[in-house]
Design a protein around this motif. Sequence first.
Motif, PDB file in Angstrom:
ATOM      1  N   ASP A  76       1.564   7.811  -3.533  1.00 22.73           N
ATOM      2  CA  ASP A  76       2.316   7.749  -2.286  1.00 22.73           C
ATOM      3  C   ASP A  76       3.695   7.213  -2.613  1.00 22.73           C
ATOM      4  O   ASP A  76       3.826   6.123  -3.183  1.00 22.73           O
TER       5      ASP A  76
ATOM      6  N   TYR B 275       7.361   5.901  -1.398  1.00 20.85           N
ATOM      7  CA  TYR B 275       8.082   5.292  -0.291  1.00 20.85           C
ATOM      8  C   TYR B 275       9.484   4.907  -0.749  1.00 20.85           C
ATOM      9  O   TYR B 275       9.694   4.624  -1.925  1.00 20.85           O
TER      10      TYR B 275
ATOM     11  N   SER C 255       7.942   6.500   4.357  1.00 17.02           N
ATOM     12  CA  SER C 255       7.131   7.386   3.515  1.00 17.02           C
ATOM     13  C   SER C 255       7.914   8.652   3.213  1.00 17.02           C
ATOM     14  O   SER C 255       8.519   9.248   4.100  1.00 17.02           O
TER      15      SER C 255
ATOM     16  N   GLU D  83       6.617  11.141   0.423  1.00 16.68           N
ATOM     17  CA  GLU D  83       5.725  12.208  -0.036  1.00 16.68           C
ATOM     18  C   GLU D  83       4.428  11.611  -0.573  1.00 16.68           C
ATOM     19  O   GLU D  83       4.395  10.475  -1.026  1.00 16.68           O
ATOM     20  N   GLN D  84       3.375  12.394  -0.511  1.00 14.72           N
ATOM     21  CA  GLN D  84       2.128  12.048  -1.179  1.00 14.72           C
ATOM     22  C   GLN D  84       1.871  13.130  -2.221  1.00 14.72           C
ATOM     23  O   GLN D  84       1.897  14.320  -1.892  1.00 14.72           O
TER      24      GLN D  84
ATOM     25  N   GLN E 110      -5.295   5.241  -6.186  1.00 16.25           N
ATOM     26  CA  GLN E 110      -4.070   5.532  -5.448  1.00 16.25           C
ATOM     27  C   GLN E 110      -2.982   4.587  -5.934  1.00 16.25           C
ATOM     28  O   GLN E 110      -3.208   3.385  -6.085  1.00 16.25           O
TER      29      GLN E 110
ATOM     30  N   THR F 137       0.825   3.397  -4.920  1.00 16.61           N
ATOM     31  CA  THR F 137       1.892   3.408  -3.931  1.00 16.61           C
ATOM     32  C   THR F 137       3.149   2.937  -4.642  1.00 16.61           C
ATOM     33  O   THR F 137       3.214   1.801  -5.099  1.00 16.61           O
TER      34      THR F 137
END
Length: 109
Positions: free
Chosen positions: A25, A27, A36, A38-39, A51, A53
Amino acid sequence: MAHIGQELLHLAASEPCGLRGALIDLYVEQGNVCQSVEQIAVDPFLVPTFQLTLVLRLESGGLWPRIQDLFTTRSPSAPAPRHALKFSTGFRVIKKKLYSSEELLIEEC
């Protein structure tokens, strides 16, 4: 950017599929606002096991962003200028295992 890549690889080293098993993810943080962007599934054919971030910080531009339009000259038919974002060298990465009760790992660089 190389430092970010090294950090992501370091955090993925203990994972069964390495970085391929990551869901990232992305940010962007400016001041106290975090947006945010993009994922990213690193390998969309694998079920992600963890995951990451990644929080990139925009560099505060001081006075220049406010006055730079005063110094640009272009004809009315010229395309609009593209605006570039300048990022700080600092960033934050948070690692969360998706199928485990382990605590979050937060790396501040």
